[in-house]
Design a protein around this motif. Sequence first.
Motif, PDB file in Angstrom:
ATOM      1  N   ASP A  95     -15.247  73.949 -60.251  1.00  0.00           N
ATOM      2  CA  ASP A  95     -15.072  75.021 -59.109  1.00  0.00           C
ATOM      3  C   ASP A  95     -16.164  75.998 -58.967  1.00  0.00           C
ATOM      4  OD1 ASP A  95     -14.375  75.883 -61.752  1.00  0.00           O
ATOM      5  OD2 ASP A  95     -13.022  77.561 -60.781  1.00  0.00           O
ATOM      6  N   ILE A  96     -16.621  76.228 -60.321  1.00  0.00           N
ATOM      7  CA  ILE A  96     -17.904  77.394 -60.591  1.00  0.00           C
ATOM      8  C   ILE A  96     -19.291  76.440 -59.661  1.00  0.00           C
ATOM      9  CG2 ILE A  96     -19.633  78.598 -61.864  1.00  0.00           C
ATOM     10  CD1 ILE A  96     -16.787  79.965 -61.652  1.00  0.00           C
ATOM     11  N   LEU A  97     -19.372  75.310 -60.147  1.00  0.00           N
ATOM     12  CA  LEU A  97     -20.383  74.401 -59.867  1.00  0.00           C
ATOM     13  C   LEU A  97     -20.474  74.357 -58.370  1.00  0.00           C
ATOM     14  CD1 LEU A  97     -22.834  72.517 -60.462  1.00  0.00           C
ATOM     15  CD2 LEU A  97     -21.201  70.807 -60.715  1.00  0.00           C
ATOM     16  N   ALA A  98     -19.390  74.084 -57.680  1.00  0.00           N
ATOM     17  CA  ALA A  98     -19.235  74.138 -56.344  1.00  0.00           C
ATOM     18  C   ALA A  98     -19.590  75.123 -55.632  1.00  0.00           C
ATOM     19  CB  ALA A  98     -17.796  73.852 -56.227  1.00  0.00           C
ATOM     20  N   ALA A  99     -19.281  76.412 -56.023  1.00  0.00           N
ATOM     21  CA  ALA A  99     -19.864  77.606 -55.459  1.00  0.00           C
ATOM     22  C   ALA A  99     -21.084  77.714 -55.791  1.00  0.00           C
ATOM     23  CB  ALA A  99     -19.219  78.851 -56.147  1.00  0.00           C
ATOM     24  N   LEU A 100     -21.756  77.221 -56.663  1.00  0.00           N
ATOM     25  CA  LEU A 100     -23.421  77.243 -56.946  1.00  0.00           C
ATOM     26  C   LEU A 100     -24.150  76.690 -56.080  1.00  0.00           C
ATOM     27  CD1 LEU A 100     -23.768  77.534 -60.999  1.00  0.00           C
ATOM     28  CD2 LEU A 100     -23.201  79.432 -59.133  1.00  0.00           C
ATOM     29  N   LEU A 101     -23.392  74.904 -55.852  1.00  0.00           N
ATOM     30  CA  LEU A 101     -24.244  74.393 -54.980  1.00  0.00           C
ATOM     31  C   LEU A 101     -23.943  74.927 -53.449  1.00  0.00           C
ATOM     32  CD1 LEU A 101     -22.696  71.069 -56.420  1.00  0.00           C
ATOM     33  CD2 LEU A 101     -25.137  71.780 -56.706  1.00  0.00           C
ATOM     34  N   LYS A 102     -22.874  75.516 -53.210  1.00  0.00           N
ATOM     35  CA  LYS A 102     -22.892  76.273 -51.808  1.00  0.00           C
ATOM     36  C   LYS A 102     -24.108  77.350 -51.552  1.00  0.00           C
ATOM     37  CE  LYS A 102     -19.373  78.407 -48.672  1.00  0.00           C
ATOM     38  NZ  LYS A 102     -18.057  78.715 -48.525  1.00  0.00           N
ATOM     39  N   ALA A 103     -24.267  78.069 -52.704  1.00  0.00           N
ATOM     40  CA  ALA A 103     -25.222  79.022 -52.703  1.00  0.00           C
ATOM     41  C   ALA A 103     -26.577  78.388 -52.468  1.00  0.00           C
ATOM     42  CB  ALA A 103     -25.451  79.797 -54.125  1.00  0.00           C
ATOM     43  N   CYS A 104     -27.007  77.111 -52.737  1.00  0.00           N
ATOM     44  CA  CYS A 104     -28.212  76.483 -52.448  1.00  0.00           C
ATOM     45  C   CYS A 104     -27.977  75.299 -51.503  1.00  0.00           C
ATOM     46  CB  CYS A 104     -28.962  76.064 -53.772  1.00  0.00           C
ATOM     47  SG  CYS A 104     -27.942  75.036 -55.223  1.00  0.00           S
ATOM     48  N   ALA A 105     -27.376  75.617 -50.531  1.00  0.00           N
ATOM     49  CA  ALA A 105     -26.942  74.686 -49.623  1.00  0.00           C
ATOM     50  C   ALA A 105     -28.040  74.564 -48.354  1.00  0.00           C
ATOM     51  CB  ALA A 105     -25.679  74.660 -49.022  1.00  0.00           C
ATOM     52  N   GLY A 106     -29.215  75.266 -48.535  1.00  0.00           N
ATOM     53  CA  GLY A 106     -30.035  75.394 -47.410  1.00  0.00           C
ATOM     54  C   GLY A 106     -30.687  74.127 -47.222  1.00  0.00           C
ATOM     55  N   ASP A 107     -31.967  74.255 -46.579  1.00  0.00           N
ATOM     56  CA  ASP A 107     -33.026  72.800 -46.279  1.00  0.00           C
ATOM     57  C   ASP A 107     -34.222  73.245 -46.763  1.00  0.00           C
ATOM     58  OD1 ASP A 107     -33.225  70.451 -45.367  1.00  0.00           O
ATOM     59  OD2 ASP A 107     -34.454  70.808 -43.840  1.00  0.00           O
ATOM     60  N   ARG A 108     -34.585  74.591 -47.476  1.00  0.00           N
ATOM     61  CA  ARG A 108     -35.690  74.754 -48.132  1.00  0.00           C
ATOM     62  C   ARG A 108     -36.008  74.151 -49.397  1.00  0.00           C
ATOM     63  NH1 ARG A 108     -35.296  80.877 -49.869  1.00  0.00           N
ATOM     64  NH2 ARG A 108     -33.388  79.723 -50.784  1.00  0.00           N
ATOM     65  N   LEU A 109     -37.127  73.590 -49.764  1.00  0.00           N
ATOM     66  CA  LEU A 109     -37.607  72.827 -50.761  1.00  0.00           C
ATOM     67  C   LEU A 109     -36.882  73.476 -51.875  1.00  0.00           C
ATOM     68  CD1 LEU A 109     -39.467  70.262 -51.457  1.00  0.00           C
ATOM     69  CD2 LEU A 109     -41.260  71.838 -51.807  1.00  0.00           C
ATOM     70  N   VAL A 110     -37.045  74.707 -52.191  1.00  0.00           N
ATOM     71  CA  VAL A 110     -36.409  75.217 -53.204  1.00  0.00           C
ATOM     72  C   VAL A 110     -34.716  75.174 -53.504  1.00  0.00           C
ATOM     73  CG1 VAL A 110     -35.996  77.513 -52.286  1.00  0.00           C
ATOM     74  CG2 VAL A 110     -36.154  77.293 -54.827  1.00  0.00           C
ATOM     75  N   ASP A 111     -34.314  75.053 -52.298  1.00  0.00           N
ATOM     76  CA  ASP A 111     -32.654  74.629 -52.161  1.00  0.00           C
ATOM     77  C   ASP A 111     -32.419  73.441 -52.815  1.00  0.00           C
ATOM     78  OD1 ASP A 111     -31.815  77.365 -51.381  1.00  0.00           O
ATOM     79  OD2 ASP A 111     -32.519  76.530 -49.151  1.00  0.00           O
ATOM     80  N   LEU A 112     -33.233  72.267 -52.340  1.00  0.00           N
ATOM     81  CA  LEU A 112     -33.178  71.098 -52.569  1.00  0.00           C
ATOM     82  C   LEU A 112     -33.218  70.741 -54.064  1.00  0.00           C
ATOM     83  CD1 LEU A 112     -33.330  70.388 -49.521  1.00  0.00           C
ATOM     84  CD2 LEU A 112     -34.494  68.246 -50.092  1.00  0.00           C
ATOM     85  N   CYS A 113     -34.422  71.343 -54.529  1.00  0.00           N
ATOM     86  CA  CYS A 113     -34.469  71.294 -56.160  1.00  0.00           C
ATOM     87  C   CYS A 113     -33.512  72.096 -56.999  1.00  0.00           C
ATOM     88  CB  CYS A 113     -35.854  72.189 -56.245  1.00  0.00           C
ATOM     89  SG  CYS A 113     -36.400  72.065 -58.011  1.00  0.00           S
ATOM     90  N   ASP A 114     -33.077  73.022 -56.544  1.00  0.00           N
ATOM     91  CA  ASP A 114     -31.986  73.690 -57.245  1.00  0.00           C
ATOM     92  C   ASP A 114     -30.574  73.017 -57.288  1.00  0.00           C
ATOM     93  OD1 ASP A 114     -33.875  75.562 -57.919  1.00  0.00           O
ATOM     94  OD2 ASP A 114     -32.849  77.183 -56.712  1.00  0.00           O
ATOM     95  N   ARG A 115     -30.304  72.346 -55.987  1.00  0.00           N
ATOM     96  CA  ARG A 115     -28.999  71.552 -55.844  1.00  0.00           C
ATOM     97  C   ARG A 115     -29.147  70.277 -56.778  1.00  0.00           C
ATOM     98  NH1 ARG A 115     -28.975  72.173 -50.795  1.00  0.00           N
ATOM     99  NH2 ARG A 115     -29.773  70.199 -49.911  1.00  0.00           N
ATOM    100  N   ALA A 116     -30.412  69.680 -56.714  1.00  0.00           N
ATOM    101  CA  ALA A 116     -30.366  68.528 -57.507  1.00  0.00           C
ATOM    102  C   ALA A 116     -30.330  68.744 -58.959  1.00  0.00           C
ATOM    103  CB  ALA A 116     -31.573  67.811 -57.087  1.00  0.00           C
ATOM    104  N   LEU A 117     -30.853  69.860 -59.530  1.00  0.00           N
ATOM    105  CA  LEU A 117     -31.097  70.358 -60.845  1.00  0.00           C
ATOM    106  C   LEU A 117     -29.740  70.605 -61.341  1.00  0.00           C
ATOM    107  CD1 LEU A 117     -33.688  72.591 -62.408  1.00  0.00           C
ATOM    108  CD2 LEU A 117     -31.137  72.910 -62.789  1.00  0.00           C
ATOM    109  N   LEU A 118     -29.009  71.550 -60.703  1.00  0.00           N
ATOM    110  CA  LEU A 118     -27.738  71.783 -61.274  1.00  0.00           C
ATOM    111  C   LEU A 118     -26.491  70.814 -61.141  1.00  0.00           C
ATOM    112  CD1 LEU A 118     -27.467  75.205 -59.313  1.00  0.00           C
ATOM    113  CD2 LEU A 118     -27.618  74.916 -61.579  1.00  0.00           C
ATOM    114  N   ILE A 119     -26.603  69.871 -60.288  1.00  0.00           N
ATOM    115  CA  ILE A 119     -25.623  68.893 -60.479  1.00  0.00           C
ATOM    116  C   ILE A 119     -26.046  67.708 -61.132  1.00  0.00           C
ATOM    117  CG2 ILE A 119     -26.723  67.325 -58.359  1.00  0.00           C
ATOM    118  CD1 ILE A 119     -23.653  67.076 -57.267  1.00  0.00           C
ATOM    119  N   THR A 120     -27.461  67.451 -61.182  1.00  0.00           N
ATOM    120  CA  THR A 120     -27.736  66.316 -62.068  1.00  0.00           C
ATOM    121  C   THR A 120     -27.577  66.835 -63.874  1.00  0.00           C
ATOM    122  OG1 THR A 120     -29.544  65.494 -60.655  1.00  0.00           O
ATOM    123  CG2 THR A 120     -29.804  65.414 -63.236  1.00  0.00           C
TER     124      THR A 120
END
Length: 384
Positions: A184-209
């Motif tokens: 549930d916490i992870l889902a909230a973090l992924l939502k926080a980086c749900a944008g389309d900026r390069l940094v959003d894609l990086c953070d999203r991939a890093l956290l879920i990986t």
Amino acid sequence: MPTPRLLKSSRAEALDALDSVLPFDRRDFLGDILTDEDVATLRHLAREGTGANSLRALASDLGYLEAWSLAATGFSLPWPAPEALLIKFVAHHLWDFAKREADPAHGMRADVAATLKSQGLLRSDRPHAPATVRRRLSSWSTLTKWRGLVGKFNAPGLQSAIKLAVRASARLCGRKSKKAVTADILAALLKACAGDRLVDLCDRALLITAFASGGRRRSEIASLRIEQIIEVDPVPTDPKNPDGEKLPCVSIRLGRTKTTQADSDAFVLLVGRPVLALKDWLARAGISEGAVFRGIDRWGNLEKRALTPQAVNLILKRRVAEAGFDPAAFSAHGLRSGYLTETARCGIPLPEAMQQSQHRSVQQASNYYNDAERTLGRAARIIA
């Protein structure tokens, strides 16, 4: 005869040869504190193939030990260290609060503590964690052996002093992350980086990986390279229906980690959504070789250098804050503890979860299972 300034500069330059494992901002400090023999030992360990994380920890501990010895005795560490100095180290770092109130000289002397604080080596007025003291003694022992010397680290007097000091210090054990990053916490973090900026894609991939690959350590995520990621055949969405819909799957070869060796064939799998997030990041960033996760500057430009383990921790804390949680309650280790906590909640057997997390200790891994069972069970709710 070379001046002390030249000698320090020479040691700093020698440490430059270890720049892949030693933090740049600490190199000058280490050059001032370490002796020529210390630097030679570190370089020897590097040539012998000591892992980057192990070498970094050894260098950090050696720097602390040398600084403590200079502050406490006025001299650099003697090699091998006499048993009395080892016991003095324990007494300075593990002490009793009640006795300190009655005897201000109990524990580390005020002048020694002030010196270490001025060097950024001591932050707390409390006793050290027993695990930290044991680790530094272990590093001290390892470095003694690498110098071809025999130390007194197994002496009965020292072992007795450690046991008594641990009992007296009465320090509560704390986890590396106060709170676990559960699903549930992870889902909230992924939502926080749900944008389309390069940094959003990086953070999203890093956290879920990091989470889905078994709660990988921040050092493992920071050092992850394209060569470690191997695409494998898609797997069934429903294991009971092998001919049904399939999910993408990749294998991550771990190489050298805290619990695996460089020549180990240990691997973990990523399945489904984490694979898609990772591929999206790599495609958008145009990364086809080298480090998987890299820094992105303030203008959104991708850097060539891999993220540091510290950067991984900062990314997590930034996204935690953006998701509305307290960043002080979370650290990157929360992804690891959160993974095991979540597998326990889902009823996944511990051995299966440990295959993915690569925990060696059943006792350590089972602690997260026990916590999940206790919070979800009835024993603590008897009069709730």
